[in-house]
Design an enzyme around this catalytic site. Structure first.
Site, PDB file in Angstrom:
ATOM      1  CG  ASP A 264    -109.758 -41.462 -37.518  1.00 27.38           C
ATOM      2  OD1 ASP A 264    -108.659 -41.778 -37.030  1.00 27.38           O
ATOM      3  OD2 ASP A 264    -110.311 -42.155 -38.399  1.00 27.38           O
TER       4      ASP A 264
ATOM      5  CD  GLU B 171    -107.009 -47.062 -37.472  1.00 33.82           C
ATOM      6  OE1 GLU B 171    -106.682 -48.255 -37.439  1.00 33.82           O
ATOM      7  OE2 GLU B 171    -108.021 -46.620 -36.868  1.00 33.82           O
TER       8      GLU B 171
END
Length: 437
Positions: free
Chosen positions: A98, A162
């Site tokens: 991400d 994350e």
């Protein structure tokens, strides 16, 4: 055959081709709920496609597992196993699928497509952290292609979610909970998500806070009939900061770990009730953070700050006032000002990596060999999950090969030469530990 590892070089064309695909998915990888909820599988599918010819299912040596706890949001575990039954492990974890949001209006180029200007690769995720995903994918392609006979098992984990923990139970925390990473405890774990090509040996805890102050609204020409929430907030924060810096002073080990700053507590935002300049506001809010070096306990810090606020409320009239009309209590109205502390979300815990472990010594040696010097550093920034992994028994080391100035920034970039050096660093680390673990 393990000695050949140091001769491996990153395949520039293959790396750039994969990065073109990964950065091309970055718009759908933005993570800032509720506005942006990433679909990490959009990046993961390119990694899986690249590795597919080398998996055990297709006659190759790689074990590749996709583990998803939310639809479209898979984590990827890659293993190049040793033939030894009792082999130690070397693991590369933390590179994530991400990215943080990017506003194309504020960028000089399209953040959602890979750009290249000589050595410079541009686009959201080139530094944080799709550049590392591509780097490690290329490393495992080379391991699978060359098939060195290793005494150690080499593994990597590409993680989902994350950049935000607003949506829980998606990423590496669940992998640890489910025991998916237990085999990594018998060797060093390199968290590949920092920057500047040097070992990061320490990070600070991060605790976000809000202080809400309640007073009483009144005409500013009659301040004796009001409780000025801004003045009360200023005095309360002064008391809190003074006591914080007394209880959490510079720690002797901060110099050993090369922290640039000690623990800090400071406001970063302020707001108050809407109104005109001739109204004393009934409430104000100040928000900020605490950055706590890892030599202090987060739980003790939380308890201490909460006690400061309790003491203020219990002794509200002991705070200094401004002039003869300012006050924090109106006895005739049975009204007192109030200071409320709010912790915003769960804290990130800081970490002091072991600088005596074989994992650190191998990384330090490889960095000196490939980069030319090893300058370990610590930062007041924070990383999620690393301390939790250390507490679970993992020997966590931290490294990264993007640019810190580009982290979460507009016009993000990384240097291809840095990624090529990183590939050589990782090969050197594997070779060293293959001989010593």
């Amino acid at each position: 055959m393990a000695n050949e590892l140091k001769a491996y070089e990153l395949d520039e064309d293959r790396y750039v081709a994969l990065m073109t695909k990964l950065i091309g998915e970055a718009e759908s990888l933005q993570n800032c709920p509720p506005e942006f909820v990433p679909i990490e599988d959009n990046a993961g599918r390119h990694v899986l496609k690249t590795l597919e010819p080398h998996t055990t299912e297709n006659g190759g040596p790689l074990l590749v597992e996709r583990v998803a706890y939310k639809e479209g949001r898979g984590n990827i575990i890659i293993t190049y196993p040793s033939a030894k039954a009792d082999a130690k492990s070397i693991s590369f974890v933390g590179s994530h699928l991400d990215v943080v949001p990017a506003d194309p209006k504020t960028w000089k180029f399209d953040p959602f497509s890979l750009g290249r200007d000589g050595d410079r690769l541009t686009g959201r995720g080139t530094t944080d952290c799709l550049g590392h995903v591509g780097l490690l994918t290329e490393l495992f392609v080379q391991l699978a292609t060359n098939k060195p006979a290793l005494n150690v098992t080499v593994a990597a984990v590409f993680i989902a979610s994350e950049e935000s923990s607003v949506i829980p139970e998606v990423g590496v925390d669940m992998l640890v909970k489910d025991g998916k990473l237990d085999f990594m405890k018998n060797g060093p774990v390199y968290w590949v998500d920092s920057a500047d090509s040097q070992p990061c040996i320490g990070t600070a805890a991060a605790l976000d806070w809000t202080i809400r102050v309640s007073g009483k609204l009144f005409h500013s020409g009659l301040p004796h009939k009001a409780i000025n929430s801004i003045e009360l907030g200023m005095e309360a924060l002064n008391q809190i900061q003074t006591r914080f810096y007394k209880d959490f002073p510079p720690h002797p080990r901060e110099a050993e770990y090369k922290f640039a700053t000690p623990s800090t507590m400071k406001p970063t935002q302020i707001k108050c009730s809407p109104g005109s300049s001739n109204q004393i506001p009934p409430w104000c809010e100040m928000s900020g953070d605490i950055r706590l070096t890892p030599f202090y306990e987060v739980e003790k810090c939380i308890a201490s700050v909460e006690s400061y606020v309790k003491d203020i409320n219990d002794n509200i009239n002991s705070l200094p006032v401004r002039g003869g009309a300012s006050k924090y209590e109106l006895p005739e109205e049975n009204l007192k000002g109030k200071v409320e502390l709010i912790w915003n979300g769960e804290p990130y815990k800081g970490i002091a990596c072991s600088i005596e472990s074989q994992g650190f010594k191998a990384l330090e040696s490889a960095t000196k060999e490939i980069i030319g010097e090893a300058k370990p550093y610590s930062i007041g920034g924070s990383l999620p999950l690393v301390k939790e992994l250390q507490d679970e028994g993992f020997d966590v080391q931290i490294c990264g090969y993007g640019k810190s100035e580009a982290y979460h920034a507009d016009n993000e970039y990384a240097l291809l030469s840095d990624m090529k050096n990183a590939h050589r660093v990782f090969c050197s680390v594997i070779q060293q530990l293959n001989e010593s673990l």
